[in-house]
Design an enzyme around this catalytic site. Structure first.
Site, mmCIF file in Angstrom:
data_model
loop_
_atom_site.group_PDB
_atom_site.id
_atom_site.type_symbol
_atom_site.label_atom_id
_atom_site.label_comp_id
_atom_site.label_asym_id
_atom_site.label_seq_id
_atom_site.Cartn_x
_atom_site.Cartn_y
_atom_site.Cartn_z
ATOM 1 N N SER A 195 0.832 -1.208 0.000
ATOM 2 C CA SER A 195 0.000 0.000 0.000
ATOM 3 C C SER A 195 0.867 1.259 0.000
ATOM 4 C CB SER A 195 -0.865 0.063 1.258
ATOM 5 O OG SER A 195 -1.707 -1.042 1.336
HETATM 6 N N1 SAH Z 1 1.077 -5.341 4.043
HETATM 7 C C1 SAH Z 1 1.915 -5.796 2.962
HETATM 8 C C2 SAH Z 1 1.279 -5.714 1.606
HETATM 9 C C3 SAH Z 1 0.138 -6.564 1.501
HETATM 10 S S1 SAH Z 1 -0.531 -6.873 -0.077
HETATM 11 C C4 SAH Z 1 3.235 -5.063 2.956
HETATM 12 O O1 SAH Z 1 3.384 -4.103 3.712
HETATM 13 O O2 SAH Z 1 4.138 -5.477 2.208
HETATM 14 C C5 SAH Z 1 -1.762 -8.019 0.464
HETATM 15 C C6 SAH Z 1 -1.210 -9.339 0.896
HETATM 16 O O3 SAH Z 1 -2.298 -10.141 1.308
HETATM 17 C C7 SAH Z 1 -0.510 -10.100 -0.232
HETATM 18 O O4 SAH Z 1 0.781 -10.425 0.167
HETATM 19 C C8 SAH Z 1 -1.379 -11.333 -0.417
HETATM 20 O O5 SAH Z 1 -0.633 -12.479 -0.770
HETATM 21 C C9 SAH Z 1 -2.011 -11.480 0.961
HETATM 22 N N2 SAH Z 1 -3.249 -12.275 0.975
HETATM 23 C C10 SAH Z 1 -4.238 -12.328 0.041
HETATM 24 N N3 SAH Z 1 -5.187 -13.203 0.418
HETATM 25 C C11 SAH Z 1 -4.794 -13.715 1.614
HETATM 26 C C12 SAH Z 1 -5.348 -14.673 2.504
HETATM 27 N N4 SAH Z 1 -6.499 -15.315 2.255
HETATM 28 N N5 SAH Z 1 -4.660 -14.966 3.629
HETATM 29 C C13 SAH Z 1 -3.476 -14.345 3.906
HETATM 30 N N6 SAH Z 1 -2.908 -13.442 3.109
HETATM 31 C C14 SAH Z 1 -3.550 -13.119 1.971
#
Ligand code: SAH
Length: 223
Positions: free
Chosen positions: A61
């Site tokens: 983000s």
């Molecule tokens: N907060 C992170 C960015 C997150 S992007 C940072 O600072 O780098 C959203 C993340 O959610 C991705 O890595 C994706 O793989 C994860 N995600 C998506 N669906 C998910 C689920 N069901 N359980 C756990 N993680 C999930």
């Protein structure tokens, strides 16, 4: 301009524009080296206030969005926090720094009470996040798995937040938050709203909405 100067300037600008409310959140953003949490070819853009691709079709983000979610968590010293969607670990590091900062503000030198747990669906991202977080001295447990399940072993949490958007708040995550605690995250498919839901003593939720947002969708097992 070196990374540190660029980072401080970016945070000062966010503070000036009232995008960061709490001093502890601003200090955390000034401290965590975002460029170390993005792919090498993206480092030059790490201190623009923009989302960035992190591989596997996922994005980290924009810093102002990380600040908004962190502020909404209204963290208290010693809180136990669950994050869903570790990604590269940047937001987790910001949360850990914010907790450490409010503990210092509260007069304690040690941040050993607060605990942060994070669940990531993508095994490669989870491995990389574990590596980067430990390289930078963050003691954050990352589980590879489905965030719809939360992480029961360490429940109850004071706070939980999502960095990916489900259709509605996952029941298991909500159940793992103690009464009086809250869950913050984007909710909806297509149009998403940032929601903060406080858990009442009777288990019901008091929901507040905090505007339209755009996060990657939360994946289900069959996605
Ligand atoms: N907060 C992170 C960015 C997150 S992007 C940072 O600072 O780098 C959203 C993340 O959610 C991705 O890595 C994706 O793989 C994860 N995600 C998506 N669906 C998910 C689920 N069901 N359980 C756990 N993680 C999930």
């Amino acid at each position: 301009m070196d990374f540190e100067t660029a980072r401080k300037r970016m945070v000062d600008r966010l503070v000036e524009r009232d995008r960061i409310e709490r001093e502890a959140t601003a200090d955390a953003l000034r401290t965590v080296p975002r460029h170390e949490f993005v792919p090498p070819e993206r480092q030059g853009a790490a201190y623009w206030d923009r989302p960035l691709p992190i591989g596997g079709g996922q994005t980290i983000s924009a810093p102002h969005m990380v600040a908004i979610v962190t502020d909404l968590l209204a963290l208290d010293p010693g809180d136990r926090v669950l994050e869903i969607g570790t990604g590269r670990g940047y937001h987790a590091a910001v949360t850990a720094e914010t907790l450490a900062q409010i503990e210092r503000d509260g007069g304690s030198d040690e941040s050993d009470d607060a605990e942060l747990y994070s669940v990531e669906y993508d095994p490669e991202l989870a491995d990389r996040a574990r590596e980067t977080l430990s390289e930078h001295g963050y003691d954050i447990d990352v589980r590879t798995g489905d965030g719809y399940e939360g992480w029961d072993d360490h429940a109850p949490y004071d706070r939980a937040y999502l960095t990916c958007a489900p259709e509605s708040l996952p029941d298991r995550v909500v159940e793992q938050v103690r009464p009086g605690g809250c869950v913050v995250g984007p909710v909806g498919r297509g149009r998403q709203t940032l929601v903060r839901a406080w858990r009442r003593e009777d288990g019901a939720l008091d929901r507040e909405t905090h505007g339209g947002v755009r996060f990657v969708p939360m994946r289900r097992g069959d996605d």
